[in-house]
Design a protein around this motif. Structure first.
Motif, PDB file in Angstrom:
ATOM      1  N   LEU A  81      -4.619   5.275  -9.012  1.00 55.25           N
ATOM      2  CA  LEU A  81      -3.654   6.263  -8.521  1.00 55.25           C
ATOM      3  C   LEU A  81      -2.843   6.862  -9.667  1.00 55.25           C
ATOM      4  N   ALA A  82      -2.566   6.061 -10.687  1.00 56.45           N
ATOM      5  CA  ALA A  82      -1.855   6.584 -11.858  1.00 56.45           C
ATOM      6  C   ALA A  82      -2.715   7.604 -12.602  1.00 56.45           C
ATOM      7  N   VAL A  83      -3.994   7.334 -12.725  1.00 58.29           N
ATOM      8  CA  VAL A  83      -4.899   8.292 -13.353  1.00 58.29           C
ATOM      9  C   VAL A  83      -4.929   9.588 -12.555  1.00 58.29           C
ATOM     10  N   ALA A  84      -4.928   9.474 -11.231  1.00 55.09           N
ATOM     11  CA  ALA A  84      -4.928  10.667 -10.376  1.00 55.09           C
ATOM     12  C   ALA A  84      -3.704  11.531 -10.631  1.00 55.09           C
ATOM     13  N   ARG A  85      -2.595  10.906 -10.971  1.00 52.98           N
ATOM     14  CA  ARG A  85      -1.362  11.652 -11.266  1.00 52.98           C
ATOM     15  C   ARG A  85      -1.419  12.304 -12.643  1.00 52.98           C
ATOM     16  N   VAL A  86      -1.853  11.541 -13.646  1.00 51.10           N
ATOM     17  CA  VAL A  86      -1.765  11.998 -15.040  1.00 51.10           C
ATOM     18  C   VAL A  86      -2.892  12.962 -15.400  1.00 51.10           C
ATOM     19  N   THR A  87      -4.105  12.608 -15.028  1.00 51.75           N
ATOM     20  CA  THR A  87      -5.272  13.453 -15.324  1.00 51.75           C
ATOM     21  C   THR A  87      -6.169  13.476 -14.085  1.00 51.75           C
ATOM     22  N   PRO A  88      -5.867  14.339 -13.131  1.00 44.59           N
ATOM     23  CA  PRO A  88      -6.626  14.361 -11.868  1.00 44.59           C
ATOM     24  C   PRO A  88      -8.136  14.460 -12.065  1.00 44.59           C
ATOM     25  N   GLU A  89      -8.550  15.200 -13.064  1.00 44.86           N
ATOM     26  CA  GLU A  89      -9.986  15.390 -13.287  1.00 44.86           C
ATOM     27  C   GLU A  89     -10.686  14.122 -13.765  1.00 44.86           C
ATOM     28  N   LYS A  90      -9.892  13.139 -14.203  1.00 43.26           N
ATOM     29  CA  LYS A  90     -10.457  11.884 -14.688  1.00 43.26           C
ATOM     30  C   LYS A  90     -10.515  10.807 -13.609  1.00 43.26           C
ATOM     31  N   PHE A  91     -10.011  11.118 -12.417  1.00 48.64           N
ATOM     32  CA  PHE A  91      -9.917  10.064 -11.400  1.00 48.64           C
ATOM     33  C   PHE A  91     -11.283   9.451 -11.087  1.00 48.64           C
ATOM     34  N   TRP A  92     -12.267  10.275 -10.748  1.00 51.95           N
ATOM     35  CA  TRP A  92     -13.566   9.726 -10.390  1.00 51.95           C
ATOM     36  C   TRP A  92     -14.277   9.105 -11.589  1.00 51.95           C
ATOM     37  N   PRO A  93     -14.295   9.746 -12.765  1.00 48.11           N
ATOM     38  CA  PRO A  93     -14.906   9.082 -13.931  1.00 48.11           C
ATOM     39  C   PRO A  93     -14.255   7.737 -14.258  1.00 48.11           C
ATOM     40  N   PHE A  94     -12.914   7.673 -14.171  1.00 41.71           N
ATOM     41  CA  PHE A  94     -12.226   6.404 -14.422  1.00 41.71           C
ATOM     42  C   PHE A  94     -12.610   5.386 -13.364  1.00 41.71           C
ATOM     43  N   SER A  95     -12.672   5.817 -12.114  1.00 35.95           N
ATOM     44  CA  SER A  95     -13.031   4.909 -11.028  1.00 35.95           C
ATOM     45  C   SER A  95     -14.416   4.317 -11.251  1.00 35.95           C
ATOM     46  N   LEU A  96     -15.356   5.155 -11.642  1.00 38.38           N
ATOM     47  CA  LEU A  96     -16.706   4.668 -11.914  1.00 38.38           C
ATOM     48  C   LEU A  96     -16.710   3.670 -13.075  1.00 38.38           C
ATOM     49  N   GLN A  97     -15.939   3.992 -14.113  1.00 43.23           N
ATOM     50  CA  GLN A  97     -15.875   3.107 -15.266  1.00 43.23           C
ATOM     51  C   GLN A  97     -15.265   1.761 -14.886  1.00 43.23           C
ATOM     52  N   LEU A  98     -14.193   1.797 -14.098  1.00 41.02           N
ATOM     53  CA  LEU A  98     -13.542   0.560 -13.672  1.00 41.02           C
ATOM     54  C   LEU A  98     -14.476  -0.261 -12.785  1.00 41.02           C
ATOM     55  N   LEU A  99     -15.188   0.400 -11.898  1.00 38.51           N
ATOM     56  CA  LEU A  99     -16.143  -0.306 -11.046  1.00 38.51           C
ATOM     57  C   LEU A  99     -17.261  -0.950 -11.866  1.00 38.51           C
ATOM     58  N   GLN A 100     -17.700  -0.247 -12.921  1.00 42.93           N
ATOM     59  CA  GLN A 100     -18.740  -0.809 -13.785  1.00 42.93           C
ATOM     60  C   GLN A 100     -18.232  -2.013 -14.582  1.00 42.93           C
ATOM     61  N   ARG A 101     -16.937  -2.005 -14.874  1.00 40.38           N
ATOM     62  CA  ARG A 101     -16.341  -3.094 -15.674  1.00 40.38           C
ATOM     63  C   ARG A 101     -15.565  -4.079 -14.802  1.00 40.38           C
ATOM     64  N   GLN A 102     -15.826  -4.064 -13.510  1.00 41.28           N
ATOM     65  CA  GLN A 102     -14.991  -4.816 -12.564  1.00 41.28           C
ATOM     66  C   GLN A 102     -14.962  -6.315 -12.839  1.00 41.28           C
ATOM     67  N   GLU A 103     -16.011  -6.879 -13.416  1.00 40.49           N
ATOM     68  CA  GLU A 103     -16.047  -8.319 -13.636  1.00 40.49           C
ATOM     69  C   GLU A 103     -14.905  -8.784 -14.540  1.00 40.49           C
ATOM     70  N   GLU A 104     -14.422  -7.887 -15.387  1.00 39.31           N
ATOM     71  CA  GLU A 104     -13.294  -8.228 -16.256  1.00 39.31           C
ATOM     72  C   GLU A 104     -12.009  -8.443 -15.464  1.00 39.31           C
ATOM     73  N   TYR A 105     -12.010  -7.955 -14.209  1.00 40.76           N
ATOM     74  CA  TYR A 105     -10.800  -8.031 -13.384  1.00 40.76           C
ATOM     75  C   TYR A 105     -10.983  -8.949 -12.177  1.00 40.76           C
ATOM     76  N   TYR A 106     -12.049  -9.719 -12.200  1.00 43.88           N
ATOM     77  CA  TYR A 106     -12.270 -10.711 -11.145  1.00 43.88           C
ATOM     78  C   TYR A 106     -11.187 -11.789 -11.205  1.00 43.88           C
ATOM     79  N   ASP A 107     -11.188 -12.645 -10.211  1.00 41.44           N
ATOM     80  CA  ASP A 107     -10.130 -13.648 -10.068  1.00 41.44           C
ATOM     81  C   ASP A 107     -10.003 -14.577 -11.289  1.00 41.44           C
ATOM     82  N   ILE A 108     -11.113 -15.147 -11.717  1.00 40.10           N
ATOM     83  CA  ILE A 108     -11.027 -16.122 -12.818  1.00 40.10           C
ATOM     84  C   ILE A 108     -10.664 -15.447 -14.145  1.00 40.10           C
ATOM     85  N   PRO A 109     -11.301 -14.338 -14.526  1.00 40.03           N
ATOM     86  CA  PRO A 109     -10.925 -13.709 -15.807  1.00 40.03           C
ATOM     87  C   PRO A 109      -9.459 -13.274 -15.874  1.00 40.03           C
TER      88      PRO A 109
END
Length: 206
Positions: A81-109
């Motif tokens: 949501l912060a990306v959507a505010r700062v750079t709206p055009e980056k929202f979907w690319p950032f979302s895809l990148q975060l989804l691809q790197r999601q394991e870094e944000y799993y519970d144990i890591p």
């Protein structure tokens, strides 16, 4: 479906006047959401965008689906949501990148990280999208806790909106998909080009 003006960047494909709406409810730390995001990006979006078969007929809206049993879910959605505010055009690319790197944000890591450290990590990920330092700083500012002890951050109200929207529509897990406002339980994260092509051919009426 409705979308408040501040969340217009969540309209990731198609125009606001398109008669059909595909709402995709994704959680950034859900592996099945990651699978669906790839299908949306590589199969469905090209059909909806300029010169696609369904140009002008379908719009696709990303819906933030926080799943509180994943400890970092809230933080990742704040970041989106912060990306959507700062750079709206980056929202979907950032979302895809975060989804691809999601394991870094799993519970144990993230179990040994503080909320501030998780947000810093997300800011570094945002910087990898090629934005300027001032954009990264603006992103960080939006994710700083407010002066009141329990006031949240600057995108908390946007986050509340997305959660209320899910609840009123009976969406409890991700990924979930609405077609023209109705839950389409037949849609699966494992769908490929054949399934999506058949679904859209049956559903697009105008």
């Amino acid at each position: 479906m409705a979308l408040q003006p501040s969340l217009r960047p969540l309209l990731i494909a198609g125009g606001p006047d398109a008669p059909h709406t595909l709402d995709i409810f994704l959680d950034y730390v859900c592996p099945f959401s990651q699978k669906l995001s790839v299908a949306i990006d590589t199969i469905v979006k090209p059909l909806v965008e300029r010169k696609g078969k369904y140009e002008g007929k379908i719009k696709i809206i990303f819906r933030n689906q926080v799943q509180p049993w994943h400890g970092s879910s809230t933080f990742t959605h704040e970041a989106g949501l912060a990306v959507a505010r700062v750079t709206p055009e980056k929202f979907w690319p950032f979302s895809l990148q975060l989804l691809q790197r999601q394991e870094e944000y799993y519970d144990i890591p993230t179990s040994a990280l503080t909320p501030v450290q998780i947000r810093d990590k997300l800011a570094s990920l945002y910087a990898e999208t090629g934005v300027s330092n001032d954009k990264v700083e603006a992103f960080r500012e939006l994710l700083k806790l407010k002066s009141t002890p329990n006031g949240g951050v600057s995108v908390t109200d946007d986050l509340k909106y997305t959660i209320k929207f899910s609840r009123q529509n009976g969406v409890h897990v991700s990924p979930s998909v609405l077609w023209d406002g109705i839950l389409a339980n037949e849609i699966s994260s494992s769908w490929g080009e054949v399934e999506w092509t058949q679904f859209l051919a049956q559903k697009v009426a105008v």
